[in-house]
Design a protein around this motif. Structure first.
Motif, PDB file in Angstrom:
ATOM      1  N   PRO A  93     -16.669  -6.148  -6.763  1.00 23.90           N
ATOM      2  CA  PRO A  93     -15.306  -5.605  -6.863  1.00 23.90           C
ATOM      3  C   PRO A  93     -15.132  -4.449  -5.876  1.00 23.90           C
ATOM      4  CG  PRO A  93     -16.598  -5.027  -8.810  1.00 23.90           C
ATOM      5  CD  PRO A  93     -17.459  -5.898  -7.957  1.00 23.90           C
ATOM      6  N   LEU A  94     -13.948  -4.368  -5.297  1.00 17.76           N
ATOM      7  CA  LEU A  94     -13.686  -3.354  -4.278  1.00 17.76           C
ATOM      8  C   LEU A  94     -12.377  -2.620  -4.544  1.00 17.76           C
ATOM      9  CD1 LEU A  94     -14.441  -5.492  -1.089  1.00 17.76           C
ATOM     10  CD2 LEU A  94     -15.928  -3.759  -2.105  1.00 17.76           C
ATOM     11  N   ASP A  95     -12.326  -1.360  -4.135  1.00 17.96           N
ATOM     12  CA  ASP A  95     -11.074  -0.627  -4.008  1.00 17.96           C
ATOM     13  C   ASP A  95     -10.679  -0.733  -2.535  1.00 17.96           C
ATOM     14  OD1 ASP A  95     -11.247   0.156  -6.668  1.00 17.96           O
ATOM     15  OD2 ASP A  95     -11.779   2.239  -6.214  1.00 17.96           O
ATOM     16  N   MET A  96      -9.431  -1.111  -2.283  1.00 16.68           N
ATOM     17  CA  MET A  96      -8.924  -1.195  -0.921  1.00 16.68           C
ATOM     18  C   MET A  96      -7.990  -0.021  -0.690  1.00 16.68           C
ATOM     19  SD  MET A  96      -8.165  -5.231  -0.511  1.00 16.68           S
ATOM     20  CE  MET A  96      -9.447  -6.438  -0.840  1.00 16.68           C
ATOM     21  N   VAL A  97      -8.367   0.841   0.241  1.00 14.96           N
ATOM     22  CA  VAL A  97      -7.620   2.059   0.550  1.00 14.96           C
ATOM     23  C   VAL A  97      -6.888   1.807   1.869  1.00 14.96           C
ATOM     24  CG1 VAL A  97      -7.814   4.524   0.999  1.00 14.96           C
ATOM     25  CG2 VAL A  97      -9.419   3.422  -0.605  1.00 14.96           C
ATOM     26  N   PHE A  98      -5.556   1.700   1.802  1.00 13.60           N
ATOM     27  CA  PHE A  98      -4.732   1.417   2.970  1.00 13.60           C
ATOM     28  C   PHE A  98      -4.324   2.745   3.611  1.00 13.60           C
ATOM     29  CE2 PHE A  98      -4.392  -2.266   0.221  1.00 13.60           C
ATOM     30  CZ  PHE A  98      -4.567  -3.323   1.105  1.00 13.60           C
ATOM     31  N   ILE A  99      -4.566   2.881   4.936  1.00 12.84           N
ATOM     32  CA  ILE A  99      -4.475   4.169   5.620  1.00 12.84           C
ATOM     33  C   ILE A  99      -3.479   4.113   6.773  1.00 12.84           C
ATOM     34  CG2 ILE A  99      -5.825   5.957   6.779  1.00 12.84           C
ATOM     35  CD1 ILE A  99      -8.341   4.371   5.592  1.00 12.84           C
ATOM     36  N   GLY A 100      -2.557   5.081   6.807  1.00 14.55           N
ATOM     37  CA  GLY A 100      -1.587   5.190   7.888  1.00 14.55           C
ATOM     38  C   GLY A 100      -2.217   5.723   9.160  1.00 14.55           C
ATOM     39  N   ALA A 101      -1.453   5.703  10.259  1.00 13.84           N
ATOM     40  CA  ALA A 101      -1.944   6.139  11.567  1.00 13.84           C
ATOM     41  C   ALA A 101      -2.395   7.596  11.561  1.00 13.84           C
ATOM     42  CB  ALA A 101      -0.871   5.932  12.633  1.00 13.84           C
ATOM     43  N   ASP A 102      -1.791   8.415  10.683  1.00  9.40           N
ATOM     44  CA  ASP A 102      -2.142   9.837  10.621  1.00  9.40           C
ATOM     45  C   ASP A 102      -3.302  10.129   9.681  1.00  9.40           C
ATOM     46  OD1 ASP A 102      -0.939   9.396   8.162  1.00  9.40           O
ATOM     47  OD2 ASP A 102       0.515  11.027   8.356  1.00  9.40           O
ATOM     48  N   GLY A 103      -3.901   9.079   9.094  1.00  9.02           N
ATOM     49  CA  GLY A 103      -5.030   9.258   8.186  1.00  9.02           C
ATOM     50  C   GLY A 103      -4.635   9.409   6.728  1.00  9.02           C
ATOM     51  N   ARG A 104      -3.335   9.489   6.456  1.00  8.05           N
ATOM     52  CA  ARG A 104      -2.882   9.602   5.062  1.00  8.05           C
ATOM     53  C   ARG A 104      -2.992   8.253   4.356  1.00  8.05           C
ATOM     54  NH1 ARG A 104      -2.934  14.793   3.458  1.00  8.05           N
ATOM     55  NH2 ARG A 104      -2.210  16.045   5.184  1.00  8.05           N
ATOM     56  N   ILE A 105      -3.434   8.295   3.111  1.00  8.24           N
ATOM     57  CA  ILE A 105      -3.552   7.076   2.313  1.00  8.24           C
ATOM     58  C   ILE A 105      -2.160   6.641   1.884  1.00  8.24           C
ATOM     59  CG2 ILE A 105      -4.460   6.080   0.178  1.00  8.24           C
ATOM     60  CD1 ILE A 105      -6.865   8.037   0.502  1.00  8.24           C
ATOM     61  N   VAL A 106      -1.797   5.414   2.230  1.00 11.38           N
ATOM     62  CA  VAL A 106      -0.491   4.847   1.908  1.00 11.38           C
ATOM     63  C   VAL A 106      -0.499   4.322   0.472  1.00 11.38           C
ATOM     64  CG1 VAL A 106       1.140   2.986   2.487  1.00 11.38           C
ATOM     65  CG2 VAL A 106       0.000   4.288   4.311  1.00 11.38           C
ATOM     66  N   ASN A 107      -1.515   3.549   0.136  1.00 11.89           N
ATOM     67  CA  ASN A 107      -1.681   3.041  -1.227  1.00 11.89           C
ATOM     68  C   ASN A 107      -3.115   2.583  -1.426  1.00 11.89           C
ATOM     69  OD1 ASN A 107      -0.790   0.624   0.446  1.00 11.89           O
ATOM     70  ND2 ASN A 107      -1.237  -0.443  -1.479  1.00 11.89           N
ATOM     71  N   ILE A 108      -3.475   2.395  -2.691  1.00 11.62           N
ATOM     72  CA  ILE A 108      -4.817   1.941  -3.055  1.00 11.62           C
ATOM     73  C   ILE A 108      -4.676   0.768  -4.013  1.00 11.62           C
ATOM     74  CG2 ILE A 108      -7.016   2.541  -4.170  1.00 11.62           C
ATOM     75  CD1 ILE A 108      -6.336   5.515  -3.500  1.00 11.62           C
ATOM     76  N   HIS A 109      -5.402  -0.292  -3.735  1.00 17.00           N
ATOM     77  CA  HIS A 109      -5.514  -1.397  -4.697  1.00 17.00           C
ATOM     78  C   HIS A 109      -6.900  -1.261  -5.314  1.00 17.00           C
ATOM     79  CE1 HIS A 109      -4.817  -5.382  -6.424  1.00 17.00           C
ATOM     80  NE2 HIS A 109      -6.132  -5.462  -6.335  1.00 17.00           N
ATOM     81  N   GLU A 110      -6.931  -0.960  -6.612  1.00 15.05           N
ATOM     82  CA  GLU A 110      -8.205  -0.708  -7.285  1.00 15.05           C
ATOM     83  C   GLU A 110      -8.779  -1.976  -7.890  1.00 15.05           C
ATOM     84  OE1 GLU A 110      -7.900   2.557 -10.015  1.00 15.05           O
ATOM     85  OE2 GLU A 110      -7.094   3.896  -8.491  1.00 15.05           O
ATOM     86  N   ASN A 111     -10.105  -2.065  -7.839  1.00 17.45           N
ATOM     87  CA  ASN A 111     -10.875  -3.125  -8.498  1.00 17.45           C
ATOM     88  C   ASN A 111     -10.390  -4.532  -8.160  1.00 17.45           C
ATOM     89  OD1 ASN A 111     -12.993  -1.785 -10.030  1.00 17.45           O
ATOM     90  ND2 ASN A 111     -11.267  -0.787 -11.072  1.00 17.45           N
TER      91      ASN A 111
END
Length: 157
Positions: A93-111
Motif C-alpha cells: 500500500p502506498l500514499d501518493m503525494v501530488f506535488i506542484g511546481a513550487d514544491g507545495r503538496i496539492v493533494n494526497i491519496h492515502e493507502n
C-alpha cells in the motif's frame, strides 16, 4: 480527468508499441534525498529513487514487496500536468503525494490499494508525485499545502 486517463493509457500503449513493455522489474533508478516540511514545523527526510524516464515511470514500485519506512519514489514529470496513476502489479500500500511546481503538496491519496486498477489522480496540475509507504502521511501529519524540498521543484518563500 478524462484527458489525464487517456494520457496515462496512451503512455502505456506507446511503451508496449515501442517494445518497452510489458513492464518488468528491470529498470534502475538514481537515488537522492528529499525533505517534507509540514506547517506544524516537522521536517521529514526521505531516501528516494527518482523515476524520470517513461520506462521508469511505467515500472515505478511495481513488483516490490517491502520498502524502508523512510524510503519513497519520486516521479518527476517533464511538464505540469494532471497526473493519474494506478497500483497494477504494486504489492505494497502506498500514499501518493501530488506535488506542484513550487514544491507545495496539492493533494494526497492515502493507502492506495495494492494491485488495484482504480485510477488515482491529482487534484490539479503537478510537477511530481512522491510515493511513500501507505499510512506514512497520516503518521507524520503531512497534508496538502506542506512543502517538498527537492531540486525538481522551484522553491518559493
Amino acid at each position: 480527468m478524462a484527458a489525464a486517463i487517456i494520457r496515462t493509457f496512451t503512455l502505456v500503449l506507446l511503451l508496449v508499441a515501442a517494445g518497452l513493455g510489458p513492464v518488468s522489474a528491470a529498470e534502475t533508478f538514481r537515488t537522492d534525498r528529499l525533505t517534507i516540511e509540514t506547517a506544524s514545523g516537522g521536517k521529514y527526510p526521505f531516501a528516494i529513487e527518482v523515476a524520470e524516464t517513461p520506462r521508469q515511470m511505467a515500472q515505478g514500485l511495481m513488483f516490490r514487496e517491502t520498502m524502508a519506512p523512510d524510503a519513497g519514489m519520486l516521479f518527476v514529470l517533464p511538464q505540469l500536468q494532471t497526473m493519474s496513476m494506478w497500483m497494477k502489479n504494486t504489492f505494497i500500500p502506498l500514499d501518493m503525494v501530488f506535488i506542484g511546481a513550487d514544491g507545495r503538496i496539492v493533494n494526497i491519496h492515502e493507502n492506495a490499494v495494492p494491485q488495484s486498477l482504480d485510477t488515482i489522480s491529482s487534484a490539479g496540475q503537478v510537477k511530481g508525485v512522491l510515493e511513500i509507504n501507505g499510512g506514512m502521511a497520516a503518521r507524520l501529519g503531512i497534508r496538502a499545502g506542506d512543502r517538498v524540498v527537492h531540486p525538481a521543484f522551484q522553491q518559493q518563500g
